[in-house]
Design a protein around this motif. Structure first.
Motif, mmCIF file in Angstrom:
data_model
loop_
_atom_site.group_PDB
_atom_site.id
_atom_site.type_symbol
_atom_site.label_atom_id
_atom_site.label_comp_id
_atom_site.label_asym_id
_atom_site.label_seq_id
_atom_site.Cartn_x
_atom_site.Cartn_y
_atom_site.Cartn_z
ATOM 1 N N ALA A 28 38.540 -20.305 -18.694
ATOM 2 C CA ALA A 28 37.668 -19.955 -19.812
ATOM 3 C C ALA A 28 36.249 -20.124 -19.304
ATOM 4 C CB ALA A 28 37.924 -20.856 -21.015
ATOM 5 N N GLU A 29 35.444 -19.093 -19.473
ATOM 6 C CA GLU A 29 34.062 -19.100 -18.998
ATOM 7 C C GLU A 29 33.992 -19.479 -17.511
ATOM 8 O OE1 GLU A 29 32.002 -21.685 -21.687
ATOM 9 O OE2 GLU A 29 32.416 -20.400 -23.404
ATOM 10 N N GLY A 30 34.969 -18.970 -16.748
ATOM 11 C CA GLY A 30 34.988 -19.188 -15.311
ATOM 12 C C GLY A 30 35.457 -20.566 -14.871
ATOM 13 N N ARG A 31 35.920 -21.383 -15.803
ATOM 14 C CA ARG A 31 36.369 -22.746 -15.459
ATOM 15 C C ARG A 31 37.855 -22.910 -15.717
ATOM 16 N NH1 ARG A 31 32.105 -26.869 -18.000
ATOM 17 N NH2 ARG A 31 33.899 -28.157 -17.572
ATOM 18 N N GLN A 32 38.515 -23.603 -14.789
ATOM 19 C CA GLN A 32 39.938 -23.895 -14.944
ATOM 20 C C GLN A 32 40.143 -24.769 -16.183
ATOM 21 O OE1 GLN A 32 41.623 -25.937 -11.592
ATOM 22 N NE2 GLN A 32 43.697 -25.823 -12.386
ATOM 23 N N ARG A 33 41.116 -24.415 -17.028
ATOM 24 C CA ARG A 33 41.324 -25.143 -18.285
ATOM 25 C C ARG A 33 42.469 -26.136 -18.237
ATOM 26 N NH1 ARG A 33 38.071 -26.902 -19.963
ATOM 27 N NH2 ARG A 33 39.161 -27.511 -21.816
ATOM 28 N N PHE A 34 43.361 -26.038 -17.243
ATOM 29 C CA PHE A 34 44.514 -26.927 -17.202
ATOM 30 C C PHE A 34 44.653 -27.580 -15.831
ATOM 31 C CE2 PHE A 34 45.418 -23.534 -20.261
ATOM 32 C CZ PHE A 34 45.480 -24.308 -21.414
ATOM 33 N N ASP A 35 44.725 -28.893 -15.852
ATOM 34 C CA ASP A 35 44.996 -29.695 -14.661
ATOM 35 C C ASP A 35 46.477 -30.029 -14.735
ATOM 36 O OD1 ASP A 35 45.184 -31.542 -12.632
ATOM 37 O OD2 ASP A 35 43.882 -33.030 -13.590
ATOM 38 N N VAL A 36 47.286 -29.269 -13.999
ATOM 39 C CA VAL A 36 48.741 -29.395 -14.101
ATOM 40 C C VAL A 36 49.222 -30.543 -13.225
ATOM 41 C CG1 VAL A 36 50.937 -28.214 -13.816
ATOM 42 C CG2 VAL A 36 48.933 -26.930 -14.578
ATOM 43 N N ARG A 37 49.926 -31.468 -13.853
ATOM 44 C CA ARG A 37 50.477 -32.638 -13.169
ATOM 45 C C ARG A 37 51.996 -32.496 -13.079
ATOM 46 N NH1 ARG A 37 46.517 -36.902 -14.026
ATOM 47 N NH2 ARG A 37 44.535 -35.783 -14.139
ATOM 48 N N VAL A 83 46.347 -31.137 -31.100
ATOM 49 C CA VAL A 83 46.883 -29.783 -31.236
ATOM 50 C C VAL A 83 45.978 -28.906 -32.093
ATOM 51 C CG1 VAL A 83 49.286 -30.388 -30.793
ATOM 52 C CG2 VAL A 83 48.399 -30.487 -33.126
ATOM 53 N N SER A 84 44.728 -29.344 -32.280
ATOM 54 C CA SER A 84 43.777 -28.547 -33.057
ATOM 55 C C SER A 84 42.776 -27.817 -32.166
ATOM 56 C CB SER A 84 43.030 -29.444 -34.055
ATOM 57 O OG SER A 84 42.273 -30.417 -33.366
ATOM 58 N N ASN A 85 42.920 -27.930 -30.856
ATOM 59 C CA ASN A 85 42.038 -27.265 -29.910
ATOM 60 C C ASN A 85 42.494 -25.810 -29.778
ATOM 61 O OD1 ASN A 85 40.719 -26.256 -27.666
ATOM 62 N ND2 ASN A 85 40.798 -28.183 -26.558
ATOM 63 N N VAL A 86 41.994 -24.972 -30.662
ATOM 64 C CA VAL A 86 42.466 -23.595 -30.778
ATOM 65 C C VAL A 86 42.255 -22.797 -29.493
ATOM 66 C CG1 VAL A 86 42.176 -21.434 -32.061
ATOM 67 C CG2 VAL A 86 42.097 -23.624 -33.258
ATOM 68 N N MET A 87 41.120 -22.952 -28.844
ATOM 69 C CA MET A 87 40.851 -22.175 -27.641
ATOM 70 C C MET A 87 41.859 -22.495 -26.535
ATOM 71 S SD MET A 87 37.595 -22.037 -25.054
ATOM 72 C CE MET A 87 38.140 -23.446 -24.111
ATOM 73 N N ASP A 88 42.030 -23.780 -26.226
ATOM 74 C CA ASP A 88 42.940 -24.137 -25.139
ATOM 75 C C ASP A 88 44.393 -23.855 -25.481
ATOM 76 O OD1 ASP A 88 41.034 -24.894 -23.258
ATOM 77 O OD2 ASP A 88 40.928 -26.944 -24.024
ATOM 78 N N LEU A 89 44.787 -24.076 -26.729
ATOM 79 C CA LEU A 89 46.165 -23.776 -27.115
ATOM 80 C C LEU A 89 46.419 -22.271 -27.066
ATOM 81 C CD1 LEU A 89 46.850 -26.337 -29.970
ATOM 82 C CD2 LEU A 89 47.587 -26.424 -27.587
ATOM 83 N N GLY A 90 45.416 -21.470 -27.399
ATOM 84 C CA GLY A 90 45.555 -20.019 -27.277
ATOM 85 C C GLY A 90 45.715 -19.588 -25.829
#
Length: 125
Positions: A28-37, A83-90
């Motif tokens: 999102a906006e050129g930045r990685q949104r998930f740090d997968v562990r 679970v209210s972070n609409v942008m990341d959940l989308g």
């Protein structure tokens, strides 16, 4: 904000790598949104309990759970602190959906780019 720290628990063992890669490539906006562990090893129920504990103690923001048959049932679940972070959940929903749609298409020899044309397929909860 910082990327969400997430893990993927796949009961079948067949989809985790595909979902992890889809999440890693979500931006999102050129930045990685998930740090997968990586989740711990063990029986699915044991791993699920460990992931819940990690979410509760702040080690993870959440995890994606893919029950056995997720590909056929089109079902994935998200369990997280917020679970209210609409942008990341989308973004997560689209990444998981696109990855799951791509699996049968890849097996059929169809290119990945057609996956997004098939519409809603996965519910991330």
């Amino acid at each position: 904000g910082d990327p969400l720290r997430v893990a993927v628990l796949d009961e079948s063992g067949e989809l985790r790598a595909i979902i992890e890669e889809a999440l890693r490539s979500s931006t999102a906006e050129g930045r990685q949104r998930f740090d997968v562990r990586a989740p711990t090893q063990g029986a699915p129920e044991t791993v699920r309990e460990r992931l819940k504990a990690q979410v509760l103690d702040g080690g993870l923001d959440g995890y994606v759970y893919l029950p056995r048959g997720a590909l056929e049932s089109s079902l994935a679940e998200y369990h997280g602190r917020n679970v209210s972070n609409v942008m990341d959940l989308g973004l997560m929903d689209r990444a998981v959906e696109d990855a799951l749609i791509g699996v049968p298409l890849r097996h059929a020899g169809v290119g990945d780019d057609l996956g997004t044309l098939l519409g809603e397929w996965t519910a991330v909860k």
